[in-house]
Enzyme design. Sequence first.
Site, PDB file in Angstrom:
ATOM      1  N   LYS A 148      -1.753  -2.129  -8.417  1.00 55.32           N
ATOM      2  CA  LYS A 148      -2.571  -0.968  -8.048  1.00 55.32           C
ATOM      3  C   LYS A 148      -4.063  -1.244  -8.106  1.00 55.32           C
ATOM      4  O   LYS A 148      -4.842  -0.501  -7.518  1.00 55.32           O
ATOM      5  CB  LYS A 148      -2.307   0.163  -9.061  1.00 55.32           C
ATOM      6  CG  LYS A 148      -0.885   0.618  -9.148  1.00 55.32           C
ATOM      7  CD  LYS A 148      -0.568   1.588  -8.051  1.00 55.32           C
ATOM      8  CE  LYS A 148       0.691   2.368  -8.368  1.00 55.32           C
ATOM      9  NZ  LYS A 148       0.863   3.476  -7.417  1.00 55.32           N
ATOM     10  N   GLU A 196      -2.805  10.931  -1.890  1.00 54.48           N
ATOM     11  CA  GLU A 196      -3.037  11.736  -3.088  1.00 54.48           C
ATOM     12  C   GLU A 196      -4.277  12.613  -2.907  1.00 54.48           C
ATOM     13  O   GLU A 196      -5.065  12.426  -1.981  1.00 54.48           O
ATOM     14  CB  GLU A 196      -3.268  10.815  -4.305  1.00 54.48           C
ATOM     15  CG  GLU A 196      -2.171   9.774  -4.489  1.00 54.48           C
ATOM     16  CD  GLU A 196      -2.149   9.147  -5.875  1.00 54.48           C
ATOM     17  OE1 GLU A 196      -2.806   9.702  -6.787  1.00 54.48           O
ATOM     18  OE2 GLU A 196      -1.476   8.123  -6.027  1.00 54.48           O
ATOM     19  N   ASP A 241      -4.130   5.566  -2.848  1.00 51.07           N
ATOM     20  CA  ASP A 241      -3.935   4.627  -3.960  1.00 51.07           C
ATOM     21  C   ASP A 241      -3.042   3.486  -3.464  1.00 51.07           C
ATOM     22  O   ASP A 241      -1.833   3.476  -3.706  1.00 51.07           O
ATOM     23  CB  ASP A 241      -3.296   5.378  -5.126  1.00 51.07           C
ATOM     24  CG  ASP A 241      -3.212   4.510  -6.377  1.00 51.07           C
ATOM     25  OD1 ASP A 241      -4.151   3.736  -6.617  1.00 51.07           O
ATOM     26  OD2 ASP A 241      -2.200   4.609  -7.097  1.00 51.07           O
ATOM     27  N   HIS A 264       8.366  13.141  -5.266  1.00 48.51           N
ATOM     28  CA  HIS A 264       8.000  11.717  -5.299  1.00 48.51           C
ATOM     29  C   HIS A 264       8.658  11.017  -6.476  1.00 48.51           C
ATOM     30  O   HIS A 264       9.255   9.949  -6.329  1.00 48.51           O
ATOM     31  CB  HIS A 264       6.485  11.561  -5.364  1.00 48.51           C
ATOM     32  CG  HIS A 264       6.043  10.142  -5.588  1.00 48.51           C
ATOM     33  ND1 HIS A 264       6.188   9.167  -4.631  1.00 48.51           N
ATOM     34  CD2 HIS A 264       5.483   9.537  -6.673  1.00 48.51           C
ATOM     35  CE1 HIS A 264       5.728   8.010  -5.112  1.00 48.51           C
ATOM     36  NE2 HIS A 264       5.292   8.209  -6.347  1.00 48.51           N
ATOM     37  N   THR A 287      -8.502   1.313  -4.471  1.00 50.88           N
ATOM     38  CA  THR A 287      -8.148   2.723  -4.354  1.00 50.88           C
ATOM     39  C   THR A 287      -9.230   3.343  -3.488  1.00 50.88           C
ATOM     40  O   THR A 287     -10.407   3.296  -3.845  1.00 50.88           O
ATOM     41  CB  THR A 287      -8.131   3.412  -5.734  1.00 50.88           C
ATOM     42  OG1 THR A 287      -7.211   2.707  -6.588  1.00 50.88           O
ATOM     43  CG2 THR A 287      -7.715   4.861  -5.619  1.00 50.88           C
ATOM     44  N   GLU A 313      -0.401   5.393  -1.087  1.00 48.24           N
ATOM     45  CA  GLU A 313      -0.010   6.623  -1.774  1.00 48.24           C
ATOM     46  C   GLU A 313      -1.021   7.686  -1.386  1.00 48.24           C
ATOM     47  O   GLU A 313      -2.213   7.573  -1.695  1.00 48.24           O
ATOM     48  CB  GLU A 313       0.037   6.430  -3.298  1.00 48.24           C
ATOM     49  CG  GLU A 313       1.159   5.479  -3.714  1.00 48.24           C
ATOM     50  CD  GLU A 313       1.507   5.517  -5.196  1.00 48.24           C
ATOM     51  OE1 GLU A 313       0.611   5.844  -6.004  1.00 48.24           O
ATOM     52  OE2 GLU A 313       2.664   5.215  -5.529  1.00 48.24           O
ATOM     53  N   GLU A 341       8.921   5.647   0.239  1.00 45.96           N
ATOM     54  CA  GLU A 341       9.836   6.768   0.430  1.00 45.96           C
ATOM     55  C   GLU A 341      10.189   6.963   1.910  1.00 45.96           C
ATOM     56  O   GLU A 341      11.333   7.246   2.248  1.00 45.96           O
ATOM     57  CB  GLU A 341       9.209   8.054  -0.109  1.00 45.96           C
ATOM     58  CG  GLU A 341       9.006   8.058  -1.616  1.00 45.96           C
ATOM     59  CD  GLU A 341       8.011   9.126  -2.030  1.00 45.96           C
ATOM     60  OE1 GLU A 341       8.425  10.262  -2.293  1.00 45.96           O
ATOM     61  OE2 GLU A 341       6.788   8.833  -2.078  1.00 45.96           O
ATOM     62  N   GLN A 400       4.019  -4.710  -8.404  1.00 50.73           N
ATOM     63  CA  GLN A 400       4.250  -3.632  -9.372  1.00 50.73           C
ATOM     64  C   GLN A 400       5.637  -3.728 -10.008  1.00 50.73           C
ATOM     65  O   GLN A 400       5.784  -3.574 -11.227  1.00 50.73           O
ATOM     66  CB  GLN A 400       4.076  -2.296  -8.633  1.00 50.73           C
ATOM     67  CG  GLN A 400       4.219  -1.062  -9.494  1.00 50.73           C
ATOM     68  CD  GLN A 400       4.134   0.230  -8.654  1.00 50.73           C
ATOM     69  OE1 GLN A 400       3.786   0.213  -7.469  1.00 50.73           O
ATOM     70  NE2 GLN A 400       4.455   1.351  -9.276  1.00 50.73           N
ATOM     71  N   ARG A 460       4.104  -2.914  -3.928  1.00 55.94           N
ATOM     72  CA  ARG A 460       5.343  -2.539  -4.622  1.00 55.94           C
ATOM     73  C   ARG A 460       6.033  -3.710  -5.284  1.00 55.94           C
ATOM     74  O   ARG A 460       6.686  -3.552  -6.317  1.00 55.94           O
ATOM     75  CB  ARG A 460       6.311  -1.879  -3.642  1.00 55.94           C
ATOM     76  CG  ARG A 460       5.788  -0.617  -3.001  1.00 55.94           C
ATOM     77  CD  ARG A 460       5.533   0.466  -4.029  1.00 55.94           C
ATOM     78  NE  ARG A 460       4.964   1.655  -3.393  1.00 55.94           N
ATOM     79  CZ  ARG A 460       4.410   2.641  -4.080  1.00 55.94           C
ATOM     80  NH1 ARG A 460       4.305   2.579  -5.401  1.00 55.94           N
ATOM     81  NH2 ARG A 460       3.912   3.672  -3.451  1.00 55.94           N
ATOM     82  N   ASP A 486      -4.579   8.242 -12.797  1.00 53.39           N
ATOM     83  CA  ASP A 486      -3.662   8.570 -11.717  1.00 53.39           C
ATOM     84  C   ASP A 486      -2.440   9.259 -12.314  1.00 53.39           C
ATOM     85  O   ASP A 486      -1.777   8.690 -13.187  1.00 53.39           O
ATOM     86  CB  ASP A 486      -3.258   7.281 -10.998  1.00 53.39           C
ATOM     87  CG  ASP A 486      -2.623   7.552  -9.643  1.00 53.39           C
ATOM     88  OD1 ASP A 486      -2.807   8.670  -9.112  1.00 53.39           O
ATOM     89  OD2 ASP A 486      -1.961   6.653  -9.117  1.00 53.39           O
TER      90      ASP A 486
END
Lengths: 398, 398
Positions: A241, A189, A221, A123, A245, A187, A346, A228, A225, A116
Site C-alpha cells: 500500500k 475511497e 489507495d 467490501h 495513495t 481502492e 472484487e 500485500q 494485492r 485508512d
Amino acid sequence: MTWVTSAQGSGYGVEHLPYGVFRVGDGAPRIGVRIGDLVFDLAGAEAADLVLAGGALALPTLNTFLALGRPQWMAVRQRITELLTESAHRAAVEPLLVPLDEVQMELPFEVADYVDFYSSEQHASNVGQIFRPGQPPLLPNWKHLPIGYHGRAGTVVVSGTPVVRPQGQRPGPDGPVYGPSARLDIEAEVGFVVGVPSPLGSRVAAADFADHVFGVVLVNDWSARDIQAWEYQPLGPFLGKSFATSVAAWVTPLDALRHAFVPAPDQDPPVAGYLRDEPHLGLDLRLTVNWNGEPVSEPPFAGMYWTPAQQLAHLTVNGASLRTGDLYASGTVSGPRRDQVGSFLELTWGGAEPITVAGAERTFLADGDTVTITATAPGPDGGTITLGEVTGLVLPAR
Amino acid sequence: MTWVTSAQGSGYGVEHLPYGVFRVGDGAPRIGVRIGDLVFDLAGAEAADLVLAGGALALPTLNTFLALGRPQWMAVRQRITELLTESAHRAAVEPLLVPLDEVQMELPFEVADYVDFYSSEQHASNVGQIFRPGQPPLLPNWKHLPIGYHGRAGTVVVSGTPVVRPQGQRPGPDGPVYGPSARLDIEAEVGFVVGVPSPLGSRVAAADFADHVFGVVLVNDWSARDIQAWEYQPLGPFLGKSFATSVAAWVTPLDALRHAFVPAPDQDPPVAGYLRDEPHLGLDLRLTVNWNGEPVSEPPFAGMYWTPAQQLAHLTVNGASLRTGDLYASGTVSGPRRDQVGSFLELTWGGAEPITVAGAERTFLADGDTVTITATAPGPDGGTITLGEVTGLVLPAR
C-alpha cells in the site's frame, strides 16, 4: 447565484467552493477555490484585502487555514460567496480568476498522519470470501469497531501524479518471488481532512466531528494485492500500500455537503458508548470508477457501515492526538452489487472473473491504464455538486 | 581529548556528540550537542560563526540539518570536535555550555513517517508461542522479509513525556469490554532517523544506508496488549500502539557508532537480492530496561536478524520515498534468555509468570510506574558511549 455564469450547473457553483493549491507556470503554489472551470486566486484576494484570513491564504498549503477552525472556515466561505455572487465585486475579482487549464494542481495540504479504515461491510465481506473461502466473511471484531491502520503519509500524492508499478516479494509456488506486482489494484475511497488538532491524552467525541474535520477528498489507495498477501501477517499491509495513495486536488468543505448527510445503516450489535453518534449520519456521495475512460462501477458511499464521525471518535479513543493535515480514509467503498464495488479485486472476484474494458478482457491493472474516480453529492435545491476527481496513470516498474 | 574534563568517561565525550533540541525556561527551542552533563548551544555557536551549517543549526528542530547529508554532517562534527578539544577555542565556547539540569529537552526532530519493524527472531518467536501456542512460532514470511508496519508519527514524544494509560476495547468473556487497558506494556527498540530523502518511484540500496540515515535513538513503543489483541486482525496494530511512542532526546550520529558495527547473524534461507547487504552488519548496542529503577532485562541489539540497512532497502523497494525526519524502529529487541527480552509480555510470559520488581509481584504496567531504557555501545580505544535514555511515567487513564 454566481455572476460566473459558466459555473452554473457545473457542480462547481457557489454552493460548492472546494479549496486547492495551484501553480501557474513556474510560480509559487497558491491557494484557490474552484468556481466552474476557473480558480479564484485566494492568495491574490487576501493580498488585495478582499478576503481576510490572517494571512493563512497566502501560504503554499492549506494547513494554516485548516487549523483556523469552523467559525473562520464559515466566515471565509461566506465572504467568498459574496464576492462571487454580488456583481459589485465583479471588477475586483475577475482579474483573480484563472482558467483551470492554465494551472497545475499541487497536493492541497501537507499530510500529517494518514489512516485508512475498512468500513464497508460489503467490501470486508467480499475480501473475506475471496481470501478465506468457507470461513465467516467478517472477522468477530468487525462490527464492534471500525478496523483501521496507519498508511504512509509521505507517499500521498495529488491526483494526476503517475503511479509507478511497485516491485516486491509476492507468493510463488516454491516460496516468494521478487519482481513487479502482477496484481496491481485500486481502492475507491473517501478521505476526511482534519483541520483542528486535539491534545495528546484526550478523546474527540463523535459529536465534535464537524469542529475538527474541514472537508472531504476522493482517494485512490493503490494496492498491490500480491505483495500485500505475502507480507500482511501478522502486522497488516505495508509495502503493498505504501508506494502511492492519490487524493483529489480539491477539498470539498463539509459546509458544501449539508444536503448530502443521510441516515447511516443501522448497527447491530449495538456499538460501545464512545462510538454512538446521534444523529447517526453518513454521506450520500455517489462514486464512479472509470477504467481507461469506461465507467466500470458506481460505489455508493451512503451505505458505509461506520460513519466518519465514528471513525474519528475511534481514532482518538486511546488518547491519540490529532494534527492539522491528518487524513483518514473510509476504506474501499463497495455496495451490494458487483457493479458497485470499489476495487478490481472484487470486480473480477480475485482475478477469477475477468471483465471487458474497452473491448479487452481485464483483471488487474496493466501498464498504461488510467483510473479516474469521480463523485457527485446532493446540493441545494435538488442540484448536485461534483467532487474533485482523483486520477492516475500506471507506469511500468523501474 | 576534550577540555571539558567532566565529560571524560561519561559516555558523552567528543567521541559521541549526540544532537538534541533544548529550551531554557520559556526560551525558544535551540539545537545543541551533549558533552558530559552539558549542552553545547549550537544555535549560539552558529550565530557566533564558530560553526557553519548554512543556518541549519539556528532552527527549532534538527530536520534542516538532517537534510544536509553526510559530508556536511561530518564537517560539522569535525568542527565541533575541534571546538571542544582545542584549548584555543575554550574562551569562545565555554559561555555556550549550558548545564543539562537547567534545560528542558524537546522532540529533536519533526517525525515524518514512523515505521516499526519486527526484526528480532527471539521476539517474534516468543510472541508467536504466547499468542499461537502449538503452532510454528514464526510465520512463513518472517525470514524472507523484514516484517513492518506504519505507526502514528503524530504521537511520537520525547523521553520524559508522561504516558496516559489508553482506553479502548479489549476482549472479554462475552465479547469486547471498554475501559482502560489492563495489559499496558513496553517495547524496547532502536530507532533510525532518516536525514536525506529519496524520490518517489525509486529504491534505496542497502549499501546507501549511511548516506540516508543520520543516526540512532532509543525507542519505547508503548503497547496496550489487550487493545492490540482485539483489533489487530486483519490490518495489524492500530490503537494498541498509537497512543504514544517515546524516543530519546539525543540522536546519536552513525559517525559515533563506527566501533559498534559487528557481523549480523547469518541468514538462512538466503535473502532476495535487494536485501543483501555486504558486509552484513548489525550494531552492538547493549540495552537495559529499568522498571521503577530496577534493571529487569538487558536486550542485546547485536543479535537482530534483520539489519537496519536491510530494513531501509525493504522500506523503499516498492518505490516509496523517504522524507527527512522519517523514523524507523527495529522492533522489540529480545535476546535468547528471559532476562534479555524487550517487552513485559515476554518477561512475564503473557502475564502468566509474574516477576518481582522492587519487592512487588508484577506482570504489566501499573499507574505510577516509570520505565527507563538505557544503552551503551563500544567506542574508540576500548571505551563505551552511552546512548540517550528514553524514559516515561505511566499516568492513570482519563
